[in-house]
Design an enzyme around this catalytic site. Structure first.
Site, short mmCIF file in Angstrom:
data_model
loop_
_atom_site.label_atom_id
_atom_site.label_comp_id
_atom_site.label_asym_id
_atom_site.label_seq_id
_atom_site.Cartn_x
_atom_site.Cartn_y
_atom_site.Cartn_z
N ARG A 240 0.85 -1.19 0.00
CA ARG A 240 0.00 0.00 0.00
C ARG A 240 0.88 1.24 0.00
NH1 ARG A 240 -3.62 -2.80 -1.41
NH2 ARG A 240 -5.69 -3.05 -0.46
N GLU A 269 -4.18 7.19 -5.45
CA GLU A 269 -4.59 6.23 -6.50
C GLU A 269 -6.04 6.46 -6.86
OE1 GLU A 269 -3.83 2.17 -5.52
OE2 GLU A 269 -1.75 2.55 -4.99
N HIS A 287 -0.96 -0.27 -9.75
CA HIS A 287 -1.64 -1.16 -8.79
C HIS A 287 -2.25 -2.38 -9.50
CE1 HIS A 287 -3.86 -1.34 -4.67
NE2 HIS A 287 -3.72 -2.55 -5.18
#
Ligand code: 8YV
Length: 321
Positions: A240, A269, A287
């Site tokens: 993360r 994000e 991601h």
């Protein structure tokens, strides 16, 4: 049909997962795959018995407080649950589950890609060839760092961390780790345990982060800790974004404090960090750690297994709240 539980599926999942949901539930799909804002999320949840969200839907304390009594379970299509306020869910009596195990291989693959991409200057080289700027070659050109036989440090030796260690061993790497608890010997497989992150960092030629994002791990890799890594180290993050203080990372990457970084996750994000994008010594992905068809099928099925258990009155296998 009408007595089947109604399940909100917040994002487009795989066809096989949609088909299995259609068999036993009344699913409400989001085929356009639009991201719901907080008020839309609350309103979509009003007429459902369960929800399958991704990490892109924020179940804050406010959202959870506004969920209807009929909504029994938030069956996440993710292993990370930092987007859900677990305390608020517990208080309201909403069950929360996640999808561990099934994405460990895919995520470790991306961590290896980030490690190699950063160590061997893949973004820089790719851009140079692609943009027609490759007009020179010499033995001194595009020299990176080799990872074979080097030390791989892992913070968070859970499921993904352990697979990453296994892949690292394939490169002849010596595994060092720090974790809340030392692993039993059979899982440790010779990896060297460090009581603290501070003890671990000077022993890492590559450092890969695999711990959850919590208030305690926010900014885990700050300026002080980045400075404890060797100057030619490579930092990998597929967990993360908030685990890293991005301003401190940018500083270290610009000033020779680190050789390179390989990042699949960011504080912001979608989008990432424009300052990181300007640096040649960063290899980046949007991601996609779990983004393979096999894994997305398995994640969806695992979320449905958890739903099935809840609606059959059983304890779901992956309950986190
Ligand atoms: C997913 C993830 O991309 O599982 C997680 O925690 O971050 C990723 O695997 C995503 O949440 C898919 O739904």
């Amino acid at each position: 049909m009408s007595d089947r539980p109604v399940v909100l599926v917040t994002r487009r999942l795989t066809d096989a997962v949609h088909a299995r949901l259609e068999k036993n539930y009344n699913p409400v799909f989001n085929l356009e795959d639009r991201v719901f804002d907080q008020s839309e999320l609350v309103s979509k949840c009003q007429s459902v018995d369960a929800v399958i969200p991704c990490h892109s839907e924020l179940f804050s304390a406010e959202v959870i407080a506004a969920l209807p009594e009929r909504l029994k379970v938030i069956a996440n299509h993710s292993v990370g649950v930092d987007h859900v306020d677990l305390t608020a869910a517990k208080e309201k009596g909403v069950i929360v589950t996640n999808t561990p195990d099934v994405l460990s291989d895919a995520t470790a693959e991306i961590a290896i890609l980030c490690m190699l991409g950063a160590a061997r200057r893949a973004s820089e080289g790719d851009r140079m060839v692609r943009e027609g700027r490759w007009d020179f070659w010499s033995p001194a050109f595009m020299v990176g760092v080799q990872t074979t036989g080097k030390r791989l440090g892992i913070i968070g030796m859970g499921r993904v961390g352990q697979v990453m260690a296994m892949r690292g061993r394939g490169f002849g790497m010596e595994i060092h780790y720090s974790n809340r608890r030392r692993l039993p010997q059979d899982l440790e497989q010779g990896a060297i345990f460090h009581e603290t992150v501070e003890d671990l960092l000077p022993n890492c030629d590559v450092l890969s982060l695999h711990c959850p994002s919590t208030p305690e791990t926010k900014g885990l890799m700050n300026a002080e800790r980045l400075a404890l890594l060797p100057n030619d180290a490579v930092l990998v993050n597929t967990a993360r974004g908030p685990l890293i203080d991005e301003a401190a990372l940018i500083d270290a990457l610009k000033n020779g404090g680190l050789f390179a970084a390989g990042l699949d996750v960011f504080c912001d994000e979608p989008g990432g960090n424009p300052e990181l994008s300007r640096l040649d010594n960063v290899f980046m992905l949007p991601h996609v750690g779990s983004a393979t068809k096999d894994t997305r099928d398995a994640m969806g099925f695992r979320a449905i297994d958890n739903l099935d258990a809840v609606f059959a009155g059983r304890e779901p296998g992956d309950r986190v709240a």
